[in-house]
Design a protein around this motif. Structure first.
Motif, mmCIF file in Angstrom:
data_model
loop_
_atom_site.group_PDB
_atom_site.id
_atom_site.type_symbol
_atom_site.label_atom_id
_atom_site.label_comp_id
_atom_site.label_asym_id
_atom_site.label_seq_id
_atom_site.Cartn_x
_atom_site.Cartn_y
_atom_site.Cartn_z
ATOM 1 N N ARG A 97 -28.179 34.209 -35.568
ATOM 2 C CA ARG A 97 -27.068 33.321 -35.901
ATOM 3 C C ARG A 97 -27.594 31.903 -36.143
ATOM 4 O O ARG A 97 -27.564 31.054 -35.250
ATOM 5 C CB ARG A 97 -26.010 33.319 -34.771
ATOM 6 C CG ARG A 97 -25.312 34.642 -34.526
ATOM 7 C CD ARG A 97 -24.409 35.016 -35.683
ATOM 8 N NE ARG A 97 -23.691 36.251 -35.407
ATOM 9 C CZ ARG A 97 -24.161 37.477 -35.659
ATOM 10 N NH1 ARG A 97 -25.385 37.617 -36.181
ATOM 11 N NH2 ARG A 97 -23.452 38.548 -35.398
ATOM 12 N N PRO A 98 -28.063 31.611 -37.349
ATOM 13 C CA PRO A 98 -28.516 30.243 -37.652
ATOM 14 C C PRO A 98 -27.363 29.243 -37.493
ATOM 15 O O PRO A 98 -26.219 29.551 -37.823
ATOM 16 C CB PRO A 98 -28.973 30.334 -39.111
ATOM 17 C CG PRO A 98 -29.175 31.793 -39.379
ATOM 18 C CD PRO A 98 -28.199 32.516 -38.498
ATOM 19 N N ILE A 99 -27.681 28.060 -37.002
ATOM 20 C CA ILE A 99 -26.677 27.019 -36.780
ATOM 21 C C ILE A 99 -26.724 26.022 -37.934
ATOM 22 O O ILE A 99 -27.788 25.482 -38.258
ATOM 23 C CB ILE A 99 -26.937 26.275 -35.445
ATOM 24 C CG1 ILE A 99 -27.073 27.272 -34.278
ATOM 25 C CG2 ILE A 99 -25.825 25.279 -35.170
ATOM 26 C CD1 ILE A 99 -25.853 28.127 -34.044
ATOM 27 N N ASP A 100 -25.586 25.780 -38.564
ATOM 28 C CA ASP A 100 -25.521 24.809 -39.657
ATOM 29 C C ASP A 100 -25.947 23.437 -39.126
ATOM 30 O O ASP A 100 -25.331 22.902 -38.204
ATOM 31 C CB ASP A 100 -24.094 24.739 -40.206
ATOM 32 C CG ASP A 100 -23.984 23.941 -41.499
ATOM 33 O OD1 ASP A 100 -24.579 22.849 -41.568
ATOM 34 O OD2 ASP A 100 -23.322 24.422 -42.439
ATOM 35 N N PRO A 101 -27.006 22.838 -39.705
ATOM 36 C CA PRO A 101 -27.529 21.590 -39.144
ATOM 37 C C PRO A 101 -26.803 20.331 -39.616
ATOM 38 O O PRO A 101 -27.087 19.239 -39.121
ATOM 39 C CB PRO A 101 -28.975 21.575 -39.670
ATOM 40 C CG PRO A 101 -28.888 22.281 -40.994
ATOM 41 C CD PRO A 101 -27.825 23.339 -40.825
ATOM 42 N N ASP A 102 -25.869 20.445 -40.562
ATOM 43 C CA ASP A 102 -25.186 19.276 -41.115
ATOM 44 C C ASP A 102 -24.460 18.526 -39.997
ATOM 45 O O ASP A 102 -23.620 19.105 -39.288
ATOM 46 C CB ASP A 102 -24.202 19.731 -42.194
ATOM 47 C CG ASP A 102 -23.617 18.569 -42.994
ATOM 48 O OD1 ASP A 102 -23.584 17.439 -42.475
ATOM 49 O OD2 ASP A 102 -23.158 18.810 -44.125
ATOM 50 N N SER A 103 -24.752 17.252 -39.860
ATOM 51 C CA SER A 103 -24.161 16.459 -38.773
ATOM 52 C C SER A 103 -22.666 16.250 -38.940
ATOM 53 O O SER A 103 -21.970 15.905 -37.978
ATOM 54 C CB SER A 103 -24.856 15.100 -38.677
ATOM 55 O OG SER A 103 -24.670 14.365 -39.878
ATOM 56 N N ALA A 104 -22.135 16.440 -40.137
ATOM 57 C CA ALA A 104 -20.700 16.288 -40.371
ATOM 58 C C ALA A 104 -19.929 17.574 -40.100
ATOM 59 O O ALA A 104 -18.701 17.577 -40.133
ATOM 60 C CB ALA A 104 -20.444 15.834 -41.804
ATOM 61 N N VAL A 105 -20.641 18.651 -39.831
ATOM 62 C CA VAL A 105 -20.015 19.969 -39.704
ATOM 63 C C VAL A 105 -19.841 20.365 -38.243
ATOM 64 O O VAL A 105 -20.758 20.213 -37.434
ATOM 65 C CB VAL A 105 -20.867 21.034 -40.438
ATOM 66 C CG1 VAL A 105 -20.510 22.451 -39.988
ATOM 67 C CG2 VAL A 105 -20.685 20.901 -41.944
ATOM 68 N N MET A 106 -18.659 20.865 -37.934
ATOM 69 C CA MET A 106 -18.409 21.516 -36.658
ATOM 70 C C MET A 106 -18.462 23.017 -36.932
ATOM 71 O O MET A 106 -17.752 23.518 -37.820
ATOM 72 C CB MET A 106 -17.049 21.109 -36.094
ATOM 73 C CG MET A 106 -16.934 21.368 -34.608
ATOM 74 S SD MET A 106 -15.640 20.371 -33.850
ATOM 75 C CE MET A 106 -14.207 21.273 -34.342
ATOM 76 N N THR A 107 -19.300 23.740 -36.226
ATOM 77 C CA THR A 107 -19.536 25.149 -36.527
ATOM 78 C C THR A 107 -18.597 26.056 -35.740
ATOM 79 O O THR A 107 -17.993 25.656 -34.742
ATOM 80 C CB THR A 107 -20.988 25.528 -36.219
ATOM 81 O OG1 THR A 107 -21.290 25.219 -34.853
ATOM 82 C CG2 THR A 107 -21.946 24.791 -37.132
ATOM 83 N N SER A 108 -18.512 27.292 -36.190
ATOM 84 C CA SER A 108 -17.692 28.265 -35.480
ATOM 85 C C SER A 108 -18.323 28.572 -34.129
ATOM 86 O O SER A 108 -19.524 28.837 -34.048
ATOM 87 C CB SER A 108 -17.569 29.554 -36.294
ATOM 88 O OG SER A 108 -16.833 30.524 -35.567
#
Length: 312
Positions: A97-108
């Motif tokens: 499960r890779p984590i989206d690294p974008d600082s503006a994004v809140m992940t599931s």
């Protein structure tokens, strides 16, 4: 009630998995079997049964489970389980499960099917079309819900076959947990279209987190039939129907994006809330499937982003 012809039975006269799944998809039958039963008694029994340590019993139970679901254990770190509980709460292989690294994004925070989602009408949330509920009812009488009025919400439904652990959607600090005991209605779409204010009736916890810039967010894990047990690692708590500890629990625990927060024992729902200033990420709509770590919500203003630069 709409019905459909079932295929001929297999030569050994045992029903095929597809037949069983289609039977349970018939709304009246599904609602009867999963709600018009002694829900709390069955949930307590399942909690006891799942903890029995017997590899043979676990294999048999998993085989039966697969008749009704699309259970896939190929991603699991371990392939043999001493109990059904070990299978329910299984870990995944590293890197699944890779984590989206974008600082503006809140992940599931979890693997899920997206349910109702969008912008709150003041403090009103939709559980399904025509079935609203009030944020104050969900959070409990001691919570101040005003920061979330007019904000975004996403309902995430975990099926029984999914990965059952949930994770931090952003770098944040867990500040408070509210535990609210209640019923154990099924939380599938059939029940959500028949039982008003279902999430406000069921057992649940409200996890209040704060992002580095001071923005509050909330995760509300909701229990369901067979699933009234919630492990929270950061507070070393096991919340369940026999829990008699404090209902309001203060915390001050920093967590990092993607860090494991806890697990459900079977499958249920997590509702994510943000204040105004966030938008649904691309592709997030009712019926969409999402995995833990994928983009769920996006902050508009730089001041509300979960950037590492906001930290000292």
């Amino acid at each position: 009630m709409k019905t459909e012809a079932l295929p001929e039975p297999s030569p050994d006269n045992s029903p095929k998995p597809g037949v069983l799944r289609r039977l349970l998809q018939q709304e009246d039958l599904n609602f009867l079997l999963t709600n018009r039963v002694p829900r709390i008694a069955l949930t307590r029994f399942m909690g006891w049964f799942s903890q029995i340590r017997s590899p043979g019993l676990a294999r048999l139970s998993i085989a039966v489970w697969r008749l009704f679901t699309d259970l896939d254990l190929s991603e699991a770190r371990q392939q043999r389980f001493a109990s059904l509980h070990e299978c329910f709460t299984r870990e995944l292989k590293p890197g699944m499960r890779p984590i989206d690294p974008d600082s503006a994004v809140m992940t599931s925070p979890c693997d899920a099917i997206v349910g109702a989602c969008g912008t709150l009408a003041g403090a009103t949330v939709l559980q399904a079309k025509g079935f609203p509920y009030r944020l104050e009812e969900l959070f409990g009488p001691r919570q101040d819900t005003r920061p979330f009025h007019g904000g975004q919400y996403v309902t995430l439904r975990l099926t029984s076959a999914m990965y059952h652990r949930f994770h931090a959607p952003a770098d944040a600090t867990v500040e408070h947990v509210t535990y609210l005991s209640g019923d154990t209605w099924n939380v599938n779409p059939i029940a959500l279209q028949r039982v008003e204010r279902l999430f406000c009736r069921n057992e649940r916890a409200v996890l209040n987190l704060r992002l580095p810039g001071g923005t509050p967010i909330a995760l509300v894990p909701v229990a369901a039939i067979l699933v009234a047990s919630l492990r929270l690692h950061f507070a070393d708590l096991l919340l369940h129907l026999r829990y008699h500890g404090p209902n309001e629990i203060d915390c001050d625990v920093p967590v990092t994006k993607g860090e494991e927060l806890g697990w459900f024992q079977h499958g249920s729902t997590i509702i994510v809330f943000t204040p105004p200033g966030f938008d649904l990420a691309d592709g997030i709509a009712a019926g969409a499937r999402i995995r833990m770590g994928q983009a769920l919500l996006r902050a508009r203003a730089p001041a509300m982003r979960m950037a590492a630069a906001a930290q000292p």
